[in-house]
Design a protein around this motif. Structure first.
Motif, PDB file in Angstrom:
ATOM      1  N   ASP A 103       0.833  -1.211   0.000  1.00 50.94           N
ATOM      2  CA  ASP A 103       0.000   0.000   0.000  1.00 50.94           C
ATOM      3  C   ASP A 103       0.862   1.252   0.000  1.00 50.94           C
ATOM      4  OD1 ASP A 103      -2.251  -1.518  -0.078  1.00 50.94           O
ATOM      5  OD2 ASP A 103      -2.604  -1.444   2.108  1.00 50.94           O
ATOM      6  N   GLU A 131       4.805  14.004 -12.137  1.00 56.17           N
ATOM      7  CA  GLU A 131       5.235  13.960 -13.530  1.00 56.17           C
ATOM      8  C   GLU A 131       4.195  14.584 -14.469  1.00 56.17           C
ATOM      9  OE1 GLU A 131       6.060   9.911 -14.208  1.00 56.17           O
ATOM     10  OE2 GLU A 131       8.122  10.013 -13.485  1.00 56.17           O
ATOM     11  N   GLU A 132       2.893  14.367 -14.201  1.00 52.75           N
ATOM     12  CA  GLU A 132       1.848  14.989 -15.021  1.00 52.75           C
ATOM     13  C   GLU A 132       1.878  16.508 -14.894  1.00 52.75           C
ATOM     14  OE1 GLU A 132      -1.823  13.263 -13.950  1.00 52.75           O
ATOM     15  OE2 GLU A 132      -1.397  11.295 -14.841  1.00 52.75           O
ATOM     16  N   ASP A 138       2.347   1.731  -3.471  1.00 53.89           N
ATOM     17  CA  ASP A 138       1.359   2.244  -4.424  1.00 53.89           C
ATOM     18  C   ASP A 138       1.092   3.722  -4.212  1.00 53.89           C
ATOM     19  OD1 ASP A 138       1.191  -0.196  -5.577  1.00 53.89           O
ATOM     20  OD2 ASP A 138      -0.607  -0.837  -4.477  1.00 53.89           O
ATOM     21  N   SER A 139       1.012   4.142  -2.933  1.00 47.80           N
ATOM     22  CA  SER A 139       0.756   5.552  -2.636  1.00 47.80           C
ATOM     23  C   SER A 139       1.896   6.434  -3.147  1.00 47.80           C
ATOM     24  CB  SER A 139       0.570   5.732  -1.131  1.00 47.80           C
ATOM     25  OG  SER A 139       0.395   7.092  -0.815  1.00 47.80           O
ATOM     26  N   SER A 177       3.629   9.827 -10.091  1.00 47.39           N
ATOM     27  CA  SER A 177       2.908   9.990 -11.351  1.00 47.39           C
ATOM     28  C   SER A 177       2.227  11.354 -11.426  1.00 47.39           C
ATOM     29  CB  SER A 177       1.874   8.878 -11.522  1.00 47.39           C
ATOM     30  OG  SER A 177       2.502   7.621 -11.568  1.00 47.39           O
ATOM     31  N   PHE A 178       1.638  11.783 -10.296  1.00 48.15           N
ATOM     32  CA  PHE A 178       0.971  13.084 -10.263  1.00 48.15           C
ATOM     33  C   PHE A 178       1.972  14.216 -10.502  1.00 48.15           C
ATOM     34  CE2 PHE A 178      -0.455  16.789  -7.760  1.00 48.15           C
ATOM     35  CZ  PHE A 178      -1.601  17.099  -8.468  1.00 48.15           C
ATOM     36  N   SER A 192       3.966   5.701  -5.560  1.00 52.04           N
ATOM     37  CA  SER A 192       3.955   5.672  -7.030  1.00 52.04           C
ATOM     38  C   SER A 192       2.926   6.634  -7.588  1.00 52.04           C
ATOM     39  CB  SER A 192       3.659   4.257  -7.517  1.00 52.04           C
ATOM     40  OG  SER A 192       4.654   3.365  -7.094  1.00 52.04           O
ATOM     41  N   GLU A 193       1.764   6.711  -6.914  1.00 50.27           N
ATOM     42  CA  GLU A 193       0.743   7.656  -7.381  1.00 50.27           C
ATOM     43  C   GLU A 193       1.218   9.100  -7.242  1.00 50.27           C
ATOM     44  OE1 GLU A 193      -2.782   6.810  -5.251  1.00 50.27           O
ATOM     45  OE2 GLU A 193      -3.209   4.940  -6.312  1.00 50.27           O
ATOM     46  N   GLN A 194       1.932   9.392  -6.142  1.00 49.72           N
ATOM     47  CA  GLN A 194       2.450  10.744  -5.954  1.00 49.72           C
ATOM     48  C   GLN A 194       3.459  11.100  -7.048  1.00 49.72           C
ATOM     49  OE1 GLN A 194       3.618  11.798  -1.937  1.00 49.72           O
ATOM     50  NE2 GLN A 194       2.417  10.108  -1.101  1.00 49.72           N
TER      51      GLN A 194
END
Length: 231
Positions: A207, A220-221, A210-211, A217-218, A213-215
């Motif tokens: 968990d 990078e966007e 994953d958290s 990705s955000f 990794s989401e940060q």
């Protein structure tokens, strides 16, 4: 033509000795005959300002201009020239400034030339195919510099830190999951030795990964949609 023609007419008369004798007398009468002769061609004089086109012409239909017509003009009336477009004056010696009036049709600049003109545009604009309209400048794409393409130093450091944390968690997860593969007890001391505790601990680590990794990705966007300009 008529002429006098003599006619000899015989007659009888009394001669000496009271005898008759024949003689004649001359009379004249008007007779006619064919006659031909070459007459001189009548030549009328031309009025001032006019002349004949050639020596055989009878009419005085060529105008005379005392000052020769210039720039392609032609003499159509005594002392008056018919000028080509772009020229004016008695002898077509003066250039017409087409740029002086609004009839040139140029969108921005009008440049007068001898007998003509052409349109031009301001710096940065380009002349269209109709040679009158000016097209606006096309903005050049910004150069790919390091100050614009890359993120600022603060965000770079944050991303680097997050990536290192993810890598550390991945390594830790491998160590946690190792007992399930080779049955070697290499889990942390605070985790229980029973399989349920080990599995629960592994899911918690997943968990967290994953958290993170989401940060990442955000972030990078956000970097892709924003432009960071160097002050």
């Amino acid at each position: 033509e008529s002429h006098i023609q003599p006619v000899y007419q015989p007659y009888l008369t009394t001669c000496q000795g009271h005898r008759l004798c024949s003689t004649y007398r001359t009379i004249y009468r008007v007779a006619y005959r064919q006659a031909s002769r070459e007459l001189p061609q009548p030549m009328a004089s031309c009025c001032p300002g006019w002349s004949r086109a050639n020596s055989h012409a009878l009419g005085c239909n060529r105008a005379l201009c005392w000052v020769p017509c210039q720039n392609g003009g032609s003499c159509t009336f005594p002392g008056r020239c018919a000028c080509l477009p772009g020229w004016t004056g008695p002898a077509c010696q003066t250039d017409v400034d087409e740029c002086a009036g609004p009839s040139h049709g140029c969108a921005q600049l009008c440049i007068n030339t001898p007998g003509s003109y052409h349109c031009a545009c301001w710096d940065g604009f380009s002349l269209a195919a109709d040679t009158k309209t000016c097209l606006p400048p096309v903005p050049a794409p910004p150069p790919e510099t390091s100050s614009q393409a890359g993120p600022p130093g603060e965000m770079k450091e944050e991303m680097k830190d997050l990536k290192s944390r993810v890598e550390a968690l991945e390594q830790k997860l491998q160590l946690v999951l190792a007992p399930f593969h080779n049955l070697m007890p290499s889990v942390p001391e605070e985790v229980g030795t029973d399989p349920i505790s080990r599995l629960s601990h592994s899911l918690q680590q997943l968990d967290r990964i994953d958290s993170l990794s989401e940060q990442i990705s955000f972030l990078e966007e956000r970097l892709e949609t924003c432009k960071c300009l160097e002050k």
